[in-house]
Structure formats: structure tokens, C-alpha cells
Design a protein around this motif. Structure first.
Motif, PDB file in Angstrom:
ATOM      1  N   LYS A 122       0.833  -1.203   0.000  1.00  0.00           N
ATOM      2  CA  LYS A 122       0.000   0.000   0.000  1.00  0.00           C
ATOM      3  C   LYS A 122       0.871   1.257   0.000  1.00  0.00           C
ATOM      4  O   LYS A 122       0.614   2.218  -0.748  1.00  0.00           O
ATOM      5  N   ARG A 129      -8.165   6.161  -2.352  1.00  0.00           N
ATOM      6  CA  ARG A 129      -9.446   5.491  -2.511  1.00  0.00           C
ATOM      7  C   ARG A 129     -10.232   6.128  -3.664  1.00  0.00           C
ATOM      8  O   ARG A 129     -10.054   7.302  -3.978  1.00  0.00           O
ATOM      9  N   HIS A 135     -18.685   6.389  -0.511  1.00  0.00           N
ATOM     10  CA  HIS A 135     -18.262   5.254   0.311  1.00  0.00           C
ATOM     11  C   HIS A 135     -19.368   4.903   1.297  1.00  0.00           C
ATOM     12  O   HIS A 135     -19.851   5.778   2.023  1.00  0.00           O
ATOM     13  N   GLU A 139     -13.306   4.428   5.482  1.00  0.00           N
ATOM     14  CA  GLU A 139     -11.958   3.877   5.351  1.00  0.00           C
ATOM     15  C   GLU A 139     -10.967   5.035   5.243  1.00  0.00           C
ATOM     16  O   GLU A 139     -11.260   6.056   4.618  1.00  0.00           O
ATOM     17  N   SER A 143      -5.460   2.537  -0.973  1.00  0.00           N
ATOM     18  CA  SER A 143      -6.406   1.683  -1.676  1.00  0.00           C
ATOM     19  C   SER A 143      -5.812   0.406  -2.274  1.00  0.00           C
ATOM     20  O   SER A 143      -6.477  -0.624  -2.283  1.00  0.00           O
ATOM     21  N   SER A 146      -6.244  -4.172  -2.078  1.00  0.00           N
ATOM     22  CA  SER A 146      -7.258  -4.281  -1.026  1.00  0.00           C
ATOM     23  C   SER A 146      -6.753  -5.188   0.083  1.00  0.00           C
ATOM     24  O   SER A 146      -6.493  -6.376  -0.131  1.00  0.00           O
ATOM     25  N   ARG A 191     -16.229  -5.156  -1.092  1.00  0.00           N
ATOM     26  CA  ARG A 191     -15.428  -3.930  -1.058  1.00  0.00           C
ATOM     27  C   ARG A 191     -15.744  -3.039  -2.265  1.00  0.00           C
ATOM     28  O   ARG A 191     -15.775  -1.819  -2.165  1.00  0.00           O
ATOM     29  N   VAL A 196     -15.411   1.376  -1.678  1.00  0.00           N
ATOM     30  CA  VAL A 196     -14.165   1.774  -1.016  1.00  0.00           C
ATOM     31  C   VAL A 196     -12.919   1.269  -1.741  1.00  0.00           C
ATOM     32  O   VAL A 196     -11.799   1.552  -1.319  1.00  0.00           O
ATOM     33  N   HIS A 197     -13.114   0.503  -2.808  1.00  0.00           N
ATOM     34  CA  HIS A 197     -11.978   0.010  -3.586  1.00  0.00           C
ATOM     35  C   HIS A 197     -12.317  -0.011  -5.069  1.00  0.00           C
ATOM     36  O   HIS A 197     -13.463  -0.282  -5.455  1.00  0.00           O
ATOM     37  N   TRP A 198     -11.319   0.276  -5.887  1.00  0.00           N
ATOM     38  CA  TRP A 198     -11.421   0.014  -7.310  1.00  0.00           C
ATOM     39  C   TRP A 198     -11.395  -1.498  -7.524  1.00  0.00           C
ATOM     40  O   TRP A 198     -10.777  -2.227  -6.730  1.00  0.00           O
ATOM     41  N   ASP A 201      -7.999  -2.961  -7.342  1.00  0.00           N
ATOM     42  CA  ASP A 201      -7.466  -3.130  -5.984  1.00  0.00           C
ATOM     43  C   ASP A 201      -7.794  -4.512  -5.443  1.00  0.00           C
ATOM     44  O   ASP A 201      -6.951  -5.192  -4.845  1.00  0.00           O
TER      45      ASP A 201
END
Length: 233
Positions: A122, A129, A135, A139, A143, A146, A191, A196-198, A201
Motif C-alpha cells: 500500500k 481510494r 463510500h 476507510e 487503496s 485491497s 469492497r 471503497v476500492h477500485w 485493488d
């Protein structure tokens, strides 16, 4: 020469080959996804999938009924640090109680090492993010990759592999391993759903997590074989 060939054949078994393929595929996939994460603009792959989990034209409104949002929050907690630490601690204590210190040590190294690796990755990639959608949970960390997806893969797959060793019959072994993989996949999907994540991720987390879990399993297998040969000398 014949003995050496037999020894090599004993080491190169289907589970070992499969683990090697998972490690190689995971490393390759992570490297490809890392290029996506380092791009200055989000990849179309990421934006399209992330928006697919939202009502058309409403980035703050997830698809599906209201209960689905609550279910996704419950599922994502299966990959949270507190839940994974609890599961890992319980597993380690149980293994120590049944006098399996080697398996307990493997569990600790796999999960603790995975956590350290996730944190380092990370910091190295430093991807924020996604801001494309709202979201649905709070978080604050970076990002990519994950952490939920990666550590779920490490924890549940390691547990599944160890449990499969003691279970009778191929069907029960496959069931336990399939359950570990399914739980990991559901955590990763949650997620993305929660925004909260691509998607890249999560995919990178799965790649790194499965590769790390298999690497730890191979190391433990090699150590067990080496100890068995040493005891027979």
C-alpha cells in the motif's frame, strides 16, 4: 540416478504444481494490475465496474434492495483486521492444544507476514481510494491492494489447506477449500459494492493473497519433507 528421479517425482505432485501455477499467475496478475493502479487516470475497466454497482446516474445509491447493503457490510467484516485476528488466534490456540506447533507457526507466519506485505505494498503504490462513488463504510488507509481481499485470501486459504489435511475423503477436502475461496471472493466483491476500492485493488489483493498463501504452504511442505528425511537418517 533412479533414486534421484523418484525423489523428484515425489516432490513434484499435482498439488505442488497447482500451487506453483497459482503463485506464478498471482505474481503476473499483480504486476499487470500495478500498472493500472499507477496510471494518472482511472482505467475504464475500474470505472465501468464500480458504476455498475450503483443506480444509473446516482453514484451514492447502490443497486439492489436495502437489505443487500446491510448484508455487504456484514460480509466485508469477515475480512476486517479484528475478525481475522480473532479467527487466526483461535486457530493457533487450537493447533497448540492438539500439539501441532508447526501448523500453528505456519498460521502465524502466513497471516502476520501477509499483513506486513499488504502494508508495504500500500505504501509503495500509494493509490488513493476511489472518489467516483460514495463510500458506504468509512476507510482511511490507502487503496491498492485491497487489504480485506488479500488478507482474507491468506487467512481463509491457509485455514482451508490445513483443515483439508485432516479431513477424510476428497469431497470434504474440496468442500472446505471451495468454502475458503468463496468467502474470499465475497469479501472482495463487498469492497467494490461498498465503493471503497477500485476493482483492480480487489483483483490485486486476491492475486497477492493467493500467491502468498501458496508460497507459505510450499515452504511448510518443504520443511516437513526435509524434517521427515532428517529423522529417517
Amino acid at each position: 540416478m533412479k533414486n534421484a528421479a523418484n525423489t523428484l517425482a515425489n516432490w513434484i505432485e499435482f498439488p505442488v504444481l497447482l500451487a506453483g501455477l497459482i503463485i506464478a499467475g498471482g505474481l503476473w496478475g499483480f504486476e499487470e494490475l500495478m500498472e493500472v493502479a499507477r496510471a494518472t487516470t482511472p482505467h475504464a475497466f475500474d470505472t465501468e465496474i464500480l458504476l455498475a454497482f450503483r443506480q444509473a446516474g446516482q453514484p451514492s445509491d447502490p443497486i439492489g434492495p436495502l437489505w443487500l447493503e446491510g448484508a455487504m457490510r456484514d460480509i466485508t467484516s469477515l475480512g476486517s483486521a479484528s475478525v481475522l485476528v480473532l479467527i487466526t488466534t483461535a486457530a493457533i490456540v487450537y493447533l497448540l492444544l492438539i500439539r501441532r506447533p508447526g501448523a500453528a507457526f505456519l498460521m502465524f507466519v502466513a497471516v502476520a507476514g501477509g499483513q506486513v506485505l499488504s502494508s508495504l505494498l500500500k505504501l509503495g503504490i500509494d493509490r488513493p481510494r476511489p472518489e467516483l462513488v460514495s463510500h458506504l463504510v468509512t476507510e482511511t488507509s490507502l487503496s491498492f491492494p485491497s487489504g480485506h481481499a488479500m488478507l482474507s485470501a491468506v487467512t481463509y486459504l491457509t485455514l482451508g489447506c490445513m483443515a483439508a489435511r485432516f479431513l477424510p475423503g476428497r469431497t470434504t477436502k474440496i468442500y472446505v477449500l471451495a468454502l475458503a475461496v468463496l468467502t474470499t471472493l465475497l469479501v472482495g466483491i463487498s469492497r467494490i459494492y461498498l465503493g471503497v476500492h477500485w476493482p483492480s485493488d480487489v483483483l490485486a489483493g486476491w492475486c497477492a493473497g493467493f500467491a502468498w498463501a501458496m508460497l507459505c504452504w510450499l515452504a511448510a511442505r518443504a520443511l516437513q519433507r526435509w524434517r521427515g528425511q532428517s529423522d529417517s537418517v
